[in-house]
Design a protein around this motif. Structure first.
Motif, PDB file in Angstrom:
ATOM      1  N   LYS A 287      13.590 -13.904   4.447  1.00  0.00           N
ATOM      2  CA  LYS A 287      13.310 -15.249   4.809  1.00  0.00           C
ATOM      3  C   LYS A 287      12.068 -15.241   6.166  1.00  0.00           C
ATOM      4  O   LYS A 287      11.604 -16.169   6.324  1.00  0.00           O
ATOM      5  CB  LYS A 287      14.483 -16.103   5.161  1.00  0.00           C
ATOM      6  N   MET A 288      12.321 -14.149   6.935  1.00  0.00           N
ATOM      7  CA  MET A 288      11.712 -14.271   8.496  1.00  0.00           C
ATOM      8  C   MET A 288      10.578 -13.474   8.245  1.00  0.00           C
ATOM      9  O   MET A 288       9.480 -13.531   8.959  1.00  0.00           O
ATOM     10  CB  MET A 288      12.758 -13.669   9.235  1.00  0.00           C
ATOM     11  N   THR A 289      10.023 -12.566   7.051  1.00  0.00           N
ATOM     12  CA  THR A 289       8.874 -12.000   7.059  1.00  0.00           C
ATOM     13  C   THR A 289       7.848 -12.356   6.037  1.00  0.00           C
ATOM     14  O   THR A 289       8.408 -12.886   5.164  1.00  0.00           O
ATOM     15  CB  THR A 289       9.115 -10.400   6.832  1.00  0.00           C
ATOM     16  N   ALA A 290       6.496 -11.959   5.937  1.00  0.00           N
ATOM     17  CA  ALA A 290       5.921 -12.412   5.119  1.00  0.00           C
ATOM     18  C   ALA A 290       6.138 -12.157   3.707  1.00  0.00           C
ATOM     19  O   ALA A 290       6.486 -10.950   3.506  1.00  0.00           O
ATOM     20  CB  ALA A 290       4.274 -12.174   5.537  1.00  0.00           C
ATOM     21  N   ILE A 291       5.651 -12.524   2.634  1.00  0.00           N
ATOM     22  CA  ILE A 291       5.974 -12.608   1.053  1.00  0.00           C
ATOM     23  C   ILE A 291       5.071 -11.173   1.018  1.00  0.00           C
ATOM     24  O   ILE A 291       3.732 -10.922   1.371  1.00  0.00           O
ATOM     25  CB  ILE A 291       5.534 -13.471   0.257  1.00  0.00           C
ATOM     26  N   PRO A 292       5.791 -10.061   0.495  1.00  0.00           N
ATOM     27  CA  PRO A 292       5.133  -8.644   0.323  1.00  0.00           C
ATOM     28  C   PRO A 292       4.327  -8.944  -1.022  1.00  0.00           C
ATOM     29  O   PRO A 292       4.356  -9.569  -1.696  1.00  0.00           O
ATOM     30  CB  PRO A 292       6.317  -7.822  -0.320  1.00  0.00           C
ATOM     31  N   VAL A 293       3.095  -8.326  -0.601  1.00  0.00           N
ATOM     32  CA  VAL A 293       1.622  -8.379  -1.483  1.00  0.00           C
ATOM     33  C   VAL A 293       1.538  -6.797  -1.978  1.00  0.00           C
ATOM     34  O   VAL A 293       1.467  -6.046  -1.061  1.00  0.00           O
ATOM     35  CB  VAL A 293       0.669  -9.151  -0.699  1.00  0.00           C
ATOM     36  N   CYS A 294       1.451  -6.809  -3.313  1.00  0.00           N
ATOM     37  CA  CYS A 294       0.885  -5.732  -3.759  1.00  0.00           C
ATOM     38  C   CYS A 294      -0.602  -5.375  -3.788  1.00  0.00           C
ATOM     39  O   CYS A 294      -1.550  -5.957  -4.498  1.00  0.00           O
ATOM     40  CB  CYS A 294       1.400  -5.241  -5.271  1.00  0.00           C
ATOM     41  N   PHE A 295      -0.983  -4.769  -2.539  1.00  0.00           N
ATOM     42  CA  PHE A 295      -2.609  -4.681  -2.389  1.00  0.00           C
ATOM     43  C   PHE A 295      -3.029  -3.542  -3.349  1.00  0.00           C
ATOM     44  O   PHE A 295      -2.584  -2.469  -3.473  1.00  0.00           O
ATOM     45  CB  PHE A 295      -2.812  -4.413  -0.939  1.00  0.00           C
ATOM     46  N   ILE A 296      -4.410  -3.672  -4.053  1.00  0.00           N
ATOM     47  CA  ILE A 296      -4.929  -2.801  -4.861  1.00  0.00           C
ATOM     48  C   ILE A 296      -5.971  -1.973  -4.110  1.00  0.00           C
ATOM     49  O   ILE A 296      -6.570  -2.553  -3.427  1.00  0.00           O
ATOM     50  CB  ILE A 296      -5.391  -3.364  -6.045  1.00  0.00           C
ATOM     51  N   PRO A 297      -5.758  -0.578  -4.162  1.00  0.00           N
ATOM     52  CA  PRO A 297      -6.574   0.218  -3.419  1.00  0.00           C
ATOM     53  C   PRO A 297      -8.277   0.147  -4.027  1.00  0.00           C
ATOM     54  O   PRO A 297      -8.276  -0.274  -4.916  1.00  0.00           O
ATOM     55  CB  PRO A 297      -6.207   1.937  -3.678  1.00  0.00           C
ATOM     56  N   LYS A 298      -9.051  -0.019  -2.884  1.00  0.00           N
ATOM     57  CA  LYS A 298     -10.324  -0.376  -3.278  1.00  0.00           C
ATOM     58  C   LYS A 298     -10.953   0.800  -4.037  1.00  0.00           C
ATOM     59  O   LYS A 298     -11.899   0.759  -5.193  1.00  0.00           O
ATOM     60  CB  LYS A 298     -11.214  -0.050  -1.827  1.00  0.00           C
ATOM     61  N   LYS A 299     -10.614   1.958  -4.324  1.00  0.00           N
ATOM     62  CA  LYS A 299     -11.000   2.906  -5.021  1.00  0.00           C
ATOM     63  C   LYS A 299     -10.540   3.032  -6.366  1.00  0.00           C
ATOM     64  O   LYS A 299     -10.977   3.642  -7.436  1.00  0.00           O
ATOM     65  CB  LYS A 299     -10.632   4.317  -4.300  1.00  0.00           C
TER      66      LYS A 299
END
Length: 266
Positions: A254-266
């Motif tokens: 509840k206290m931390t930002a929603i996890p986002v799955c970031f896609i590597p640039k490569k």
């Protein structure tokens, strides 16, 4: 577990009111909408918003609510409207909406998990209602969470009472909210009532649910921030500190930002 607050209530009051007014003006909105529950947090928040001179809409949203909560909330609203001409109120009884929701979803069993999930559903129905009124009147939804609830033990509903546009009292401990409430002349019936979230339709208090009082949890939060561990305490202090740590850990989502799955640039 003793503590002494050094809160300068008059200066804090002025600071929050100015912050609210500036934020609303920058957002180009007409004011604020607040769900009033009969508790000290919503009473203080609505009074702070009222002092901005901007439009303030207090919304009562009972869902099979205990009568004592309704009575306290209405007493505060009537007092606030007499003091501030910019304050108005409306009631949206969501009891039938809640019952319709229960009929529409599978009822697995009569378990604690079901009861808790339905309690959180009440909070989410209220959040939806507040944003309905906010959209109609071009208002911001003002949150009523305090520091120990929002950032200590996570004692609120995600996307329920945690779903707000801004949080004016989230840097104040519960004890400091009471001090500010006394300064703002919040009704004694509210200041003297045991804190409760009112999500179960009965008289159970926050302490009943948490296993510790807010004064105890504030002490534990301070000790944790100072880097202490449970080994430093014994007796009731150890029990309270472990309650705090357990709640703080399991409610980090509840206290931390929603996890986002970031896609590597490569």
């Amino acid at each position: 577990m003793t503590k002494k607050s050094t809160l300068q209530v008059e200066k804090v009051n002025t600071h929050i009111v100015n912050w609210l007014k500036k934020y609303a003006e920058n957002a180009k909105v007409n004011g604020f909408v607040i769900g009033v529950s009969g508790g000290v947090d919503s009473a203080v928040t609505s009074t702070l918003c009222a002092q901005t001179g901007l439009k303030v809409l207090c919304v009562e949203m009972p869902i099979h609510q205990a009568q004592s909560h309704i009575t306290r909330g209405r007493e505060h609203i009537e007092q606030l409207k007499k003091r501030f001409p910019n304050v108005s109120s409306i009631e949206a009884d969501l009891s039938s909406v809640f019952e319709t929701f229960k009929k529409a979803v599978p009822y697995i069993s009569d378990s604690d998990k079901v009861h808790l999930s339905l309690a959180n559903t009440r909070a989410r129905l209220r959040m939806t209602t507040l944003y309905y009124f906010a959209g109609i009147h071009c208002l911001l939804v003002a949150g009523t969470g305090n520091k120990v609830e929002d950032f200590g033990v996570g004692f609120y509903t995600k996307y329920g009472d945690g779903g707000v546009d801004l949080s004016p009292i989230a840097d104040l401990m519960k004890s400091e909210v009471f001090l500010l409430g006394n300064y703002l002349k919040v009704p004694d019936s509210i200041l003297n009532a045991s804190p409760t979230d009112g999500l179960f339709g009965d008289e159970r208090t926050d302490e009943d649910q948490l296993g510790a009082s807010y004064d105890e949890l504030e002490w534990a939060m301070t000790q944790d921030e100072a880097g202490q561990s449970s080994n430093a305490f014994s007796g009731r202090e150890k029990v309270v500190f472990e309650i705090y740590k357990r709640l703080n850990t399991i409610n980090q989502h509840k206290m931390t930002a929603i996890p986002v799955c970031f896609i590597p640039k490569k």
